[in-house]
Write an enzyme that holds these catalytic residues in place. Structure first.
Site, PDB file in Angstrom:
ATOM      1  N   HIS A   1       0.801  -1.230   0.000  1.00  0.00           N
ATOM      2  CA  HIS A   1       0.000   0.000   0.000  1.00  0.00           C
ATOM      3  C   HIS A   1       0.834   1.281   0.000  1.00  0.00           C
ATOM      4  O   HIS A   1       0.544   2.239   0.724  1.00  0.00           O
ATOM      5  CB  HIS A   1      -0.948   0.005   1.197  1.00  0.00           C
ATOM      6  CG  HIS A   1      -2.076  -0.985   1.104  1.00  0.00           C
ATOM      7  ND1 HIS A   1      -2.541  -1.471  -0.095  1.00  0.00           N
ATOM      8  CD2 HIS A   1      -2.842  -1.571   2.074  1.00  0.00           C
ATOM      9  CE1 HIS A   1      -3.540  -2.310   0.132  1.00  0.00           C
ATOM     10  NE2 HIS A   1      -3.738  -2.399   1.425  1.00  0.00           N
TER      11      HIS A   1
ATOM     12  N   HIS B   1      -9.693   2.451   1.001  1.00  0.00           N
ATOM     13  CA  HIS B   1      -9.599   1.283   1.879  1.00  0.00           C
ATOM     14  C   HIS B   1     -10.611   1.356   3.028  1.00  0.00           C
ATOM     15  O   HIS B   1     -10.294   1.027   4.176  1.00  0.00           O
ATOM     16  CB  HIS B   1      -8.177   1.165   2.430  1.00  0.00           C
ATOM     17  CG  HIS B   1      -7.763  -0.232   2.773  1.00  0.00           C
ATOM     18  ND1 HIS B   1      -8.083  -0.831   3.972  1.00  0.00           N
ATOM     19  CD2 HIS B   1      -7.052  -1.151   2.078  1.00  0.00           C
ATOM     20  CE1 HIS B   1      -7.570  -2.049   4.004  1.00  0.00           C
ATOM     21  NE2 HIS B   1      -6.934  -2.273   2.857  1.00  0.00           N
TER      22      HIS B   1
ATOM     23  N   GLU C   1     -11.548  -3.068  -2.613  1.00  0.00           N
ATOM     24  CA  GLU C   1     -10.438  -2.261  -3.114  1.00  0.00           C
ATOM     25  C   GLU C   1     -10.394  -2.341  -4.641  1.00  0.00           C
ATOM     26  O   GLU C   1      -9.704  -3.172  -5.224  1.00  0.00           O
ATOM     27  CB  GLU C   1      -9.132  -2.746  -2.490  1.00  0.00           C
ATOM     28  CG  GLU C   1      -9.137  -2.702  -0.967  1.00  0.00           C
ATOM     29  CD  GLU C   1      -8.011  -3.507  -0.356  1.00  0.00           C
ATOM     30  OE1 GLU C   1      -6.838  -3.268  -0.720  1.00  0.00           O
ATOM     31  OE2 GLU C   1      -8.298  -4.389   0.480  1.00  0.00           O
TER      32      GLU C   1
END
Length: 345
Positions: free
Chosen positions: A101, A175, A309
């Site tokens: 991420h 997220h 996502e």
């Protein structure tokens, strides 16, 4: 329609978007973090349907990425490295030996510049950031804009826009952890999920794509006609067990239907439908890392929220045949995901 602005300890701004149905979305300029989405149930009871911390300061160490904008690259990059135009780029290994991420100082950790706007039927904020060449180990100076828009159809529209002066790796997502029972009344076991996807990506024990795509037929990953999340949580199928009893997998979307993802909660009557021009979605069911955090409505526990996502696939950096995350120099990254909140009749 209205926008409210509030200062958090003099260092962050919190925005609240409210439509004419009293649906509201609350988020921070820090990380673009969505802290609340308040929508009605079948009895018109407004409740929050995303996970958020009780104490806003806990977002400073938000290792579970609650509600954040994720970038430069959403997902895991194998061995925290990739090769582009015959040059290898080394990234931060913040997830065992892998990169997750965007790293510990990714887009979830920056204060975005903000510009509110309002029309007759919409309210929103555009968040912008310039990520300089070499930041996080990535090539290229990238100018990014993410716009949150709320309308009177109870739609949250997230528009992603970016350009880079060098060819780079890039894919963004949001997220947020959804729990449609409202105010964390129950876990997500009985949420019914529908995903228009025939194929998902196999993961290794370290949750890294193996390069193999598997057909959903006769597996707990077949969401084409809808199934409960509990099917995967209680499954003995190796890919569910590997994900610590749940889902943490990338589904390649068929894009045959206008609404490619849907979640329903029978107890509240709430329904969330998702439309996107992204090629796939990671379904993550909060399998382990979210235990015992102090959330707005109580302590967290396993399987209390589900992430959708929407993104391209970091596996494309190491394997052929996956939706690419390469953003070419001076090209435009333009993606949209629309979340529509309604009631199941």
């Amino acid at each position: 329609m209205k926008i409210e602005t509030h200062s958090i300890d003099g260092k962050w701004k919190r925005y609240t978007l409210i439509n004419n149905n009293n649906m509201s979305i609350r988020f921070l300029d820090f990380g673009g973090i969505i802290t609340e989405i308040n929508v009605p149930d079948r009895n018109q009871q407004l409740e929050n349907v995303v996970l958020g911390y009780r104490n806003y300061q806990h977002y400073e160490n938000n290792t579970n990425f609650l509600g954040t904008i994720i970038g430069r690259v959403a997902g895991r990059i194998k061995d925290a490295s990739f090769t582009l135009n015959n040059k290898t780029y080394m990234l931060e290994a913040n997830n065992n030996t892998h990169h997750l991420h965007g790293g510990s100082k990714g887009f979830h950790q920056i204060i975005w510049k903000t510009k509110p706007f309002q029309t007759e039927n919409t309210v929103g904020v555009t968040l912008t950031h310039r990520s300089h060449d070499g930041e996080g180990g990535y090539p290229g100076t990238v100018d990014v804009a993410v716009t949150y828009t709320l309308n009177n159809k109870n739609e949250l529209i997230i528009d992603y826009f970016a350009t880079s002066n060098k060819t780079t790796a890039f894919t963004l997502t949001n997220h947020s952890y959804f729990n449609l029972t409202g105010n964390l009344a129950q876990n997500i076991h009985n949420h019914v999920v529908t995903i228009d996807s025939d194929t998902f990506v196999e993961l290794s024990e370290e949750l890294i794509p193996t390069g193999k795509k598997l057909h959903v037929e006769n597996t707990p990953f077949d969401f084409r006609e809808g199934r409960k999340i509990a099917d995967g949580i209680n499954s003995t199928y190796s890919q569910n067990i590997m994900a610590n009893n749940g889902y943490d997998h990338y589904f390649i979307l068929n894009q045959r239907k206008q609404a490619v993802i849907c979640i329903k909660d029978e107890t509240s009557g709430r329904k969330l439908t998702v439309k996107t021009n992204q090629p796939g979605v990671v379904l993550y069911t909060a399998n382990s890392s979210i235990d015992n955090l102090e959330l707005e409505k109580g302590r967290s526990k396993q399987h209390l929220g589900v992430c959708l996502e929407t993104q391209a696939s970091p596996a494309s950096l190491h394997h052929e045949g996956f939706p690419t995350i390469i953003l070419k120099a001076d090209a435009t990254y333009k993606k949209q995901t629309v979340y529509t909140f309604g009631i199941e009749e």
